[in-house]
Design a protein around this motif. Sequence first.
Motif, PDB file in Angstrom:
ATOM      1  N   VAL A 244       0.888  -1.178   0.000  1.00 35.82           N
ATOM      2  CA  VAL A 244       0.000   0.000   0.000  1.00 35.82           C
ATOM      3  C   VAL A 244       0.913   1.211   0.000  1.00 35.82           C
ATOM      4  N   PRO A 245       1.115   1.833  -1.151  1.00 33.93           N
ATOM      5  CA  PRO A 245       2.202   2.815  -1.266  1.00 33.93           C
ATOM      6  C   PRO A 245       1.872   4.235  -0.826  1.00 33.93           C
ATOM      7  N   ALA A 246       0.571   4.609  -0.628  1.00 38.54           N
ATOM      8  CA  ALA A 246       0.246   6.025  -0.416  1.00 38.54           C
ATOM      9  C   ALA A 246      -0.850   6.196   0.632  1.00 38.54           C
ATOM     10  N   VAL A 247      -0.864   7.399   1.222  1.00 39.74           N
ATOM     11  CA  VAL A 247      -1.930   7.800   2.147  1.00 39.74           C
ATOM     12  C   VAL A 247      -3.234   7.999   1.372  1.00 39.74           C
ATOM     13  N   GLY A 248      -4.342   7.654   1.996  1.00 39.16           N
ATOM     14  CA  GLY A 248      -5.647   7.826   1.373  1.00 39.16           C
ATOM     15  C   GLY A 248      -6.175   6.561   0.724  1.00 39.16           C
ATOM     16  N   GLU A 249      -5.356   5.495   0.633  1.00 39.53           N
ATOM     17  CA  GLU A 249      -5.787   4.236   0.037  1.00 39.53           C
ATOM     18  C   GLU A 249      -6.811   3.547   0.943  1.00 39.53           C
ATOM     19  N   ARG A 250      -7.840   2.995   0.308  1.00 43.31           N
ATOM     20  CA  ARG A 250      -8.819   2.190   1.047  1.00 43.31           C
ATOM     21  C   ARG A 250      -8.260   0.776   1.181  1.00 43.31           C
ATOM     22  N   VAL A 251      -8.291   0.225   2.397  1.00 42.95           N
ATOM     23  CA  VAL A 251      -7.738  -1.106   2.651  1.00 42.95           C
ATOM     24  C   VAL A 251      -8.772  -1.959   3.376  1.00 42.95           C
ATOM     25  N   SER A 252      -8.581  -3.275   3.274  1.00 46.51           N
ATOM     26  CA  SER A 252      -9.492  -4.240   3.919  1.00 46.51           C
ATOM     27  C   SER A 252      -8.712  -5.097   4.899  1.00 46.51           C
ATOM     28  N   LYS A 253      -9.401  -5.591   5.886  1.00 44.51           N
ATOM     29  CA  LYS A 253      -8.773  -6.418   6.914  1.00 44.51           C
ATOM     30  C   LYS A 253      -8.144  -7.655   6.282  1.00 44.51           C
TER      31      LYS A 253
END
Length: 517
Positions: A244-253
């Motif tokens: 996940v290279p950047a701030v603001g990315e949506r991520v899942s558990k």
Amino acid sequence: MKITLASLRSVALGALASLIIASAAVQAQPTPGFEPVAAEVPVGKNVRIELRLTGITPPPALADITIERQRIDMGPDGMEMMAAPLKPVPGTPPGILAFQTDLSMAGRWALTITARVKGQSAPITSKIIFTAVEKKSDAAPAPGSKRKIVYYRNPMGLPDVSPTPKKDSMGMDYIPVYEDEANGPRGSVRLASEKVQRAGVRLEPATLQQVARTVRAPGTVSADETRLGVVTAKFNGFVEELYVPAVGERVSKGQKLMRVWIESPEILQKQADLTTTLIGATRSSISYEGAERNLRFFGFTDEAVDEIRKAGRPLRSLTFNVPRDGTVLEKPAVVGMRFSSGDTLFRTADLTTLWVIAQVPESDIAVIREGQQANVSFKAFPNEPREGKVALIYPELNPATRTVPVRIVVDNKDMRLRPGLYAEISFAGEAQDKVVTVPDSAVIDSGQRRVAFVSKGEGLFEPRDVELGRRGNGLVEIRKGIEAGENVVVRGNFLIDAESNLKAALASFAPPAEAVQ
């Protein structure tokens, strides 16, 4: 031709006599200027004042007079800043100028005018004094009136009273104080209908209504602290790869976050302990479970433990996964950086639910209840208010702003709201039983005393000390001092308050003699 001394003396005397006669004729001619047609004018709106041009014969027509400058103010009474508008009035006789003006109070008004007149080489400048006086209805009882006058007070509010009618130094009549005013409640004042109308006094009856108070407060949007997630390291190492290279990315558990290289010998030894338990056939299951538990304490996932078991040797790289659904808010980690145990590498937050922290003034906090509905509007989306619910009233007051933070939970499934947005929150109070209410403009609050003026009819106004209750929707509850149905002053009450305070102050100067008939 022979000139004698006697003939020269005769010629000189004749020339001197002609010069004296010419000089006397010049001095006898008056200097052009303006004077008032009537120096005393009434107080009020659209007052007509007239000037007469003197010193020019015959009087010039209105078309031959050009006004260059005009101003009227209360300069003679030391109030130059109190000026009034001037509007020329056409259709006047020759030599007469008329103006229309608004004279707001009694006193001396100075009209300064500069005009050019046809046939005159220099402009004519004059300063004319007009005395504005109250109408007789404000200064004397009506013919046949049965009301008794106790004394007369100074029209300009000076501490001077008289048992008989008189005028002040500006020619203004002293104002009578009647027996029913003097013997009434302290501060009662009677105003003529003209003054009431001129001051714009408006009355409204006290009514029985429900007072639903609405509290408004500013606030800001913040992330739900119960939905924050932080990825930290429990050992020393290096960042090898970021998934996940950047701030603001949506991520899942469970999503891969990054892969790190393990530098810590302690972690390598704990992995070796696990592989040893697998090699030794006589090893008990408890030893294996203990070794596996030790690795999980340091962030090893099921996939990492399985990989160690299959490879039969310690791992030098470990993959970190996302701990919960959300959005990446901070990412200190970069490829190649070295980190130490306890360093924060990622911070995430689930923004589908947000908090709005309202700063409620301490005077309004008693209206707020946990579980209460709140309407939240945002400057970013002014036409899209949202409903929220009060989740918590914080236990501490901010001493710098004298406000109490209040937490409102707001749904954000559309992800349009963002932490940091400015919000305006309104809390609607619960309506209770009907109480005596008046418009909040009816109450004059000095900080130590709260007063409302009740109309008793015929221009008589009585001050009432009132005890206030709840406020809301432009109304204020009257717990004591006014009954339902009584007419109260809602506009112009500051003028009446000034008159009332003046009457109360002058009461101590009233002459002890009996009422004047």
